[in-house]
Write a protein that holds these residues in place. Structure first.
Motif, PDB file in Angstrom:
ATOM      1  N   GLU A 310       0.837  -1.202   0.000  1.00 49.83           N
ATOM      2  CA  GLU A 310       0.000   0.000   0.000  1.00 49.83           C
ATOM      3  C   GLU A 310       0.868   1.247   0.000  1.00 49.83           C
ATOM      4  N   THR A 311       0.217   2.398  -0.251  1.00 51.25           N
ATOM      5  CA  THR A 311       0.915   3.670  -0.391  1.00 51.25           C
ATOM      6  C   THR A 311       0.456   4.662   0.653  1.00 51.25           C
ATOM      7  N   SER A 312       1.382   5.531   1.068  1.00 47.48           N
ATOM      8  CA  SER A 312       1.052   6.637   1.966  1.00 47.48           C
ATOM      9  C   SER A 312       1.835   7.864   1.508  1.00 47.48           C
ATOM     10  N   VAL A 314       3.308  11.407   2.977  1.00 48.29           N
ATOM     11  CA  VAL A 314       3.549  12.232   4.156  1.00 48.29           C
ATOM     12  C   VAL A 314       4.743  13.140   3.907  1.00 48.29           C
ATOM     13  N   LYS A 382       9.830  -0.474   3.620  1.00 48.09           N
ATOM     14  CA  LYS A 382       9.276   0.830   3.235  1.00 48.09           C
ATOM     15  C   LYS A 382      10.181   1.478   2.192  1.00 48.09           C
TER      16      LYS A 382
END
Length: 394
Positions: A310-312, A314, A382
């Motif tokens: 999944e992607t985030s 920030v 990550k």
């Protein structure tokens, strides 16, 4: 009034410095000085449209006053130069220092200065002075250009020295680990074959014992082959030049997953929305192949394999998370696992090259990769991507 002002036409700069709110009388004084000044002056508005020009400016630009009025100053000077000039003039209440300019139509260097006027209408108006570049200014400009070139050359050389030192350290570590890891399997092969000797003169029971030694030799040979193949793959992938193009990470992950033989695992991979990035698609597929095969290799025997991606977004970067529910690793190995030939689980098949390849290819993109885990709690990788390389974050 005009007869009084004529001897002082050279003092337009001084006059403009004290000219804040222009009254009708002041306007007439300004016009008397402006149109008769020996220096070349333009008046422009905030959109850099020419409002007026004196006779010296018309001669300087070789264009009539009627043609100049309404034209964009960018027709004569670069947009960057005029933008910097007006921005500087808006910050101070006097003439700016001389800016390097270039008269595009005649391809010659000139000096530009500006001051912001404050008419009662409230409009933003700038007076621009143009003059031929003096020999001293030309020498200074050349010196500054040479200095900037020297500074950039020194920076490149410094980066080269730093990169060379880093590469040398990696080569030293590489040579040490290769000498250690390859000599072990080779020693086993040599000793096993020597102990087998001439099988034609031995009894059946002894033959079976010696055949066991041959099995050890075969196993060691297989380990050596995997190591050699891994080294070749590492060398080929990490020596390639990175070519960044628009790349859909979802397609990359699907291609990497398809290349793995995972018939023993059903619905093992969950992929949420992934971004479109500027990257080398072929090299990124190698990265995800290694990360996914790593999850398969270190799957737990106590539960079905599960991997999620999944992607985030920030701060100043986007983050891609690859999480699995495998056997994990010790927290103090978070950095060590990206080293070449590093193996945290000696009982699992592998040469310790896959994650090192990932780290190298990610670094070549100008990105970074981190890992986090605990024993029997799965692993999390990550990938950190700067926003400059993110085209679309879904």
């Amino acid at each position: 009034m005009r007869n009084v002002l004529l001897p002082f036409t050279f003092s337009l700069k001084i006059f403009l410095n004290i000219c804040v709110n222009i009254s009708l009388e002041t306007t007439r004084m300004f016009e008397a000085i402006f149109y008769r000044a020996r220096e070349s002056y333009l008046l422009i508005n905030a959109d850099r449209r020419i409002l007026d020009a004196n006779r010296a400016a018309c001669r300087f630009l070789n264009t009539s006053r009627e043609e100049l009025i309404g034209m964009s100053a960018d027709s004569f000077f670069s947009d960057a130069a005029m933008s910097a000039l007006c921005s500087s003039a808006a910050l101070i209440d006097s003439w700016t220092p001389a800016f390097d300019g270039r008269l595009a139509r005649e391809d010659r260097n000139i000096d530009l200065r500006a001051i912001q006027l404050h008419p009662k209408s409230g409009a933003r108006v700038f007076a621009i002075e143009m003059s031929q570049e003096t020999s001293q200014r030309a020498i200074f400009r050349e010196l500054r250009h040479e200095l900037n070139k020297a500074i950039e050359t020194a920076r490149r050389e410094k980066r080269t020295v730093r990169d060379l030192a880093f590469t040398n350290r990696k080569l030293d570590a590489f040579a040490h680990r290769v000498a250690h890891d390859i000599r072990g399997p080779l020693r086993n092969i040599r000793m096993a074959i020597e102990l087998v000797g001439d099988i034609s003169t031995i009894e059946d029971e002894e033959l079976r014992s010696r055949l066991d030694l041959l099995e050890i030799a075969g196993s060691s040979a297989a380990s050596l082959e995997r190591l050699t193949v891994g080294l070749l793959s590492y060398s080929q992938n990490t020596s390639r030049a990175v070519t960044k193009e628009e790349t859909d990470l979802k397609i990359v992950v699907e291609g990497a997953a398809h290349s793995l033989d995972l018939t023993d695992h059903d619905s093992w991979l969950s992929v949420n929305s992934l971004p479109v990035v500027m990257a080398d698609e072929t090299l990124l597929e190698v990265v995800f192949q290694n990360l996914l095969s790593n999850a398969v290799k270190f799957a737990s025997a106590d539960r079905p394999l599960s991997v999620s991606i999944e992607t985030s977004g920030v701060g100043d970067h986007a983050e891609i998370y690859i999480r699995d529910n495998g056997i994990g690793f010790s927290p103090d190995a978070r950095e060590r696992i990206f080293e070449l030939f590093s193996r945290e689980h000696a009982d699992r098949e592998g040469a310790g090259i896959g994650l090192a390849t990932c780290a190298e290819l990610i670094a070549q993109h100008g990105w970074s990769i981190e890992a986090n885990s605990a024993p029997d709690e799965g692993a999390e990788f990550k990938i950190i991507i700067p926003w400059d390389d993110v085209i679309k974050l879904r």
